[in-house]
Design an enzyme around this catalytic site. Sequence first.
Site, short mmCIF file in Angstrom:
data_model
loop_
_atom_site.label_atom_id
_atom_site.label_comp_id
_atom_site.label_asym_id
_atom_site.label_seq_id
_atom_site.Cartn_x
_atom_site.Cartn_y
_atom_site.Cartn_z
N TYR A 1 0.85 -1.20 0.00
CA TYR A 1 0.00 0.00 0.00
C TYR A 1 0.88 1.24 0.00
CZ TYR A 1 -3.52 -3.08 2.26
OH TYR A 1 -4.38 -4.09 2.61
N HIS B 1 -9.72 1.64 1.63
CA HIS B 1 -9.60 2.47 2.84
C HIS B 1 -10.11 3.87 2.54
CE1 HIS B 1 -6.10 -0.44 3.98
NE2 HIS B 1 -7.27 -0.95 4.26
N ASN C 1 -3.20 0.25 7.40
CA ASN C 1 -4.62 -0.09 7.28
C ASN C 1 -5.41 0.75 8.28
OD1 ASN C 1 -3.28 -2.33 5.97
ND2 ASN C 1 -5.23 -3.36 6.04
#
Length: 545
Positions: free
Chosen positions: A404, A478, A525
Site C-alpha cells: 500500500y 480504505h 490499514n
Amino acid sequence: MKLLQLGGFATLVSAIGAVVPGSTSENHTYDYIVVGGGPSGIITAERFAEAGKKVLLLERGFGPTVATGANETLAWDPSLTPIDVPGLSTAVGSTDLWEKYICTDTAGQAACVLGGGVTVNYMVFVHPPDRDFNDKWPQGWKWHNVKSAADRLYERNMGSTLPSQDGKRYDQGLYTVLSNFFHRIGWKSVDMLIQPNEKHRVYSYPAWNIKDTMRAGPVRTYLPLAQKLPNFRLRMGTKVQRLVRSGSQITGIEVETASGHSEVIMLAPHGRVVLAAGALSTPRLLFNSGIGPKKQIETAQKSGVTVPPLHEWINLPVGVGLKDHPIFSIVVQTNGTFEMPDPESLLNGTDVGDVQLYRHKQGVLTQGKHRLIFFTSNNVDGQTRYYQGSCAPSGDGELTITAYMTHGLTSSGVVGLDMNGNTVMEKSPYLQTAGDRKAASAFIQYMIDEITAPSTGFQLKTYTNTSAILGSLTSGIHWTTTAKMGTDDGRHNGSSVVDTNTKVYGTDNLYIVDGSIHPDLPTGNIQAAIMIVAEAAAAKILAQN
Ligand SMILES: Cc1cc2nc3c(=O)[nH]c(=O)nc-3n(C[C@H](O)[C@H](O)[C@H](O)COP(=O)(O)OP(=O)(O)OC[C@H]3O[C@@H](n4cnc5c(N)ncnc54)[C@H](O)[C@@H]3O)c2cc1C
Ligand SMILES: *[C@@H]1O[C@H](CO)[C@@H](O)[C@H](O)[C@H]1NC(C)=O
Ligand SMILES: *[C@@H]1O[C@H](CO)[C@@H](O)[C@H](O)[C@H]1NC(C)=O
Ligand SMILES: *[C@@H]1O[C@H](CO)[C@@H](O)[C@H](O)[C@H]1NC(C)=O
Ligand SMILES: *[C@@H]1O[C@H](CO)[C@@H](O)[C@H](O)[C@H]1NC(C)=O
Ligand SMILES: *[C@@H]1O[C@H](CO)[C@@H](O)[C@H](O)[C@H]1NC(C)=O
Ligand SMILES: *[C@@H]1O[C@H](CO)[C@@H](O)[C@H](O)[C@H]1NC(C)=O
C-alpha cells in the site's frame, strides 16, 4: 418467500431486543439517531447510550454473528459463523456470505452488513502513529487531543500479534524467509502494536483485530454493552433514504424497511442525527437530503428522491477529495517452505487437526491471513510518503506482498451519484499527481532491486518489472475524505463539509462520524484510526450543548 423472510427477520431482531417492523415504536423521542451500524456507528451509538441518551441505531444489513441473529454457522461449530474465526478470513470471499454482505450500490468496495467493513476485512489492525493526526488534522484533532480516545478504544479492542493462547505462532515459514531477507538489508524488527511510530525500514509480526481468538471489532467489543442498556435500540434491515429537513434543522429520517416499505421516523425537537454510513454511502445520504454540489442534488432529484426545495439546498463539496491507499502486488518465489492454507478444508472441518486446536483456542485458525508486515517511506520531491507491505503465502514457497502507498500521498478523486442512486467514481483517487507517481515508481524499483539481488535466491513472478507492478494497482478499500473535516467552511469556498465538532456546516443538528470526515490517510490499514476517530467524535458531540 417474502413472508418467510419477514418472519425470520422478526424473530431475529426481537431476539436481540431490536424493533420489530410494523410494530409501533416511540417516535419523537430519540436524542440521537445514528445511521449505519459499521465500526463508527456502533462506537458512537454505544457511547451516546452509555451517557444516558436515548439512541436508535439504524443498519441496512443484518447481523453476521450468532449473537446478532446470523444462522450461517460452521459445519463444525453451530455457535460460530465463518466471519468469527480469524483463520477463515481468507475463506469468507469464497462463500455465499460475500455476495450477501458486499454493497452493490457504492463507487468501490464496501460492506453492507452489521459491523460494516470490519465484519469482512482481513483484520490487519494498525495502531496509527502520532503523525497521522499531527500532519493534516485540524486543531482539536492532533494526537495529543485524540490519544485518550485511542486509549479508550484499545482498552476494549486492542488487537493482537500473538492470538494463540498457547503463546505460539503457527505457520512461520514465510516469516522466517522474509525476516531474514529484511534483516540482511538492514531493516529493523519491531512490534507494530507497541511501537506504532516506527514506520521506516521496519518489519513486524502482523497485528490483527482479534480478541479471545475471535474476530474482534465493535460488533463484539461495543455492541453488547449498548444492548444491555434500556435506552439503546438497534434496528437492522432498515435502509435510510434521506433526511427530512426544515431548513437547517433535521426533523426526521425516511427509511425503507427490509420488506420494501417506506416510513418516516421523527426526531425529537432537540434530537440529533449522526451519519455513519461509510465514506462511499454517506455522500448519497447527503445528496438525497439536498446537501452537496448542485449537480449531485439534481441527479438525486431526477432519480426520484424527494429533495428539499431549491432554496434549502446547502452547497458543500461533498464527495470532493476522496482518498484511498492504492495497492500494488509484488509476487515473489522464495526458497522457503510454506504453502497457501486450504480454506475449503478449514471451512468444512476436514482439516481435523487445526479445527481441534482451535477448539482449544490455539493454532493457525486463531491467526489472520498475513505472516509479516513491513513499513517504510521515501521522499522524492520534498514530501515524505509511506508504504505498508502485508505479506501472505500465495503458493508453495511463493508469497504476495500487498504493498500500500499510504500517508503522505497527494492524490485525490471525486465521488458522485448516478441516476440509479449508486455512488460512482467521477475521478479516480490514485496516482493523480506527478509526485505520487514518481514516489510509487521509486519505491517499487527499490523493492525489485532488493528482491532480485542474486544473493536472495528470490524471483519475481506475475509482475516482473516496475511498470507491470504499477499496473497491478487495485483499491486499498480504505476510503476517506468525502465529507472532510476542517475549519474552512465549504459553503464559502472552503474544502470542508463538517466543522471540528463533526457538525455539517449550515445545519443545526446533523453530524458525520465515519471515514468520510478524515482529512488525511493514515500510515497503515485504516480501521483502528476509524475507531479512534469515532471515540473522539462521540465525546465532542456529547460535549456540545
Ligand atoms: C473487503 C474489505 C477489506 C478491508 N480490509 C481491511 C483491513 O484488513 N484492515 C483495515 O484496517 N481496514 C480494512 N478495510 C477497511 C475498513 O474495514 C473500513 O475502512 C471501515 O470499516 C470503515 O468504517 P466506517 O464506519 O467508516 O464505514 P463502513 O464500515 O462502511 O460502515 C458503514 C455501515 O453503514 C451501513 N449503511 C450504509 N448505508 C446505509 C443506509 N443508507 N442506511 C443504513 N445503513 C447504511 C452499512 O451497511 C455499514 O454497516 C477493509 C474494507 C473492506 C470492505
Ligand atoms: C436463515 O435465516 C433466513 C432468514 O433470515 C431464512 O430464510 C433461512 O431459511 C435460514 N436458514 C436456515 C438454515 O435456518
Ligand atoms: C413515526 O411517526 C410517523 C409520523 O406520525 C409515522 O409515519 C411512522 O410510522 C412512525 N414511525 C415509527 C417507527 O413508529
Ligand atoms: C472438504 O474440503 C476438502 C478440500 O477442498 C475436500 O477434499 C473434501 O471433500 C471436503 N469435504 C466435505 C465433507 O465437503
Ligand atoms: C534460501 O536462500 C538463502 C539465500 O541464498 C539461504 O541463506 C537460505 O539458507 C536458503 N534457505 C533454504 C531453506 O534453502
Ligand atoms: C514489463 O513486463 C511486461 C509483462 O509483464 C512486459 O509486457 C513489458 O514489456 C515489460 N516492460 C519493460 C520496460 O520491460
Ligand atoms: C476560492 O479558493 C481558491 C483556492 O483556495 C482560490 O484560488 C480562489 O481565489 C477562491 N475564490 C474566492 C471567490 O474566494
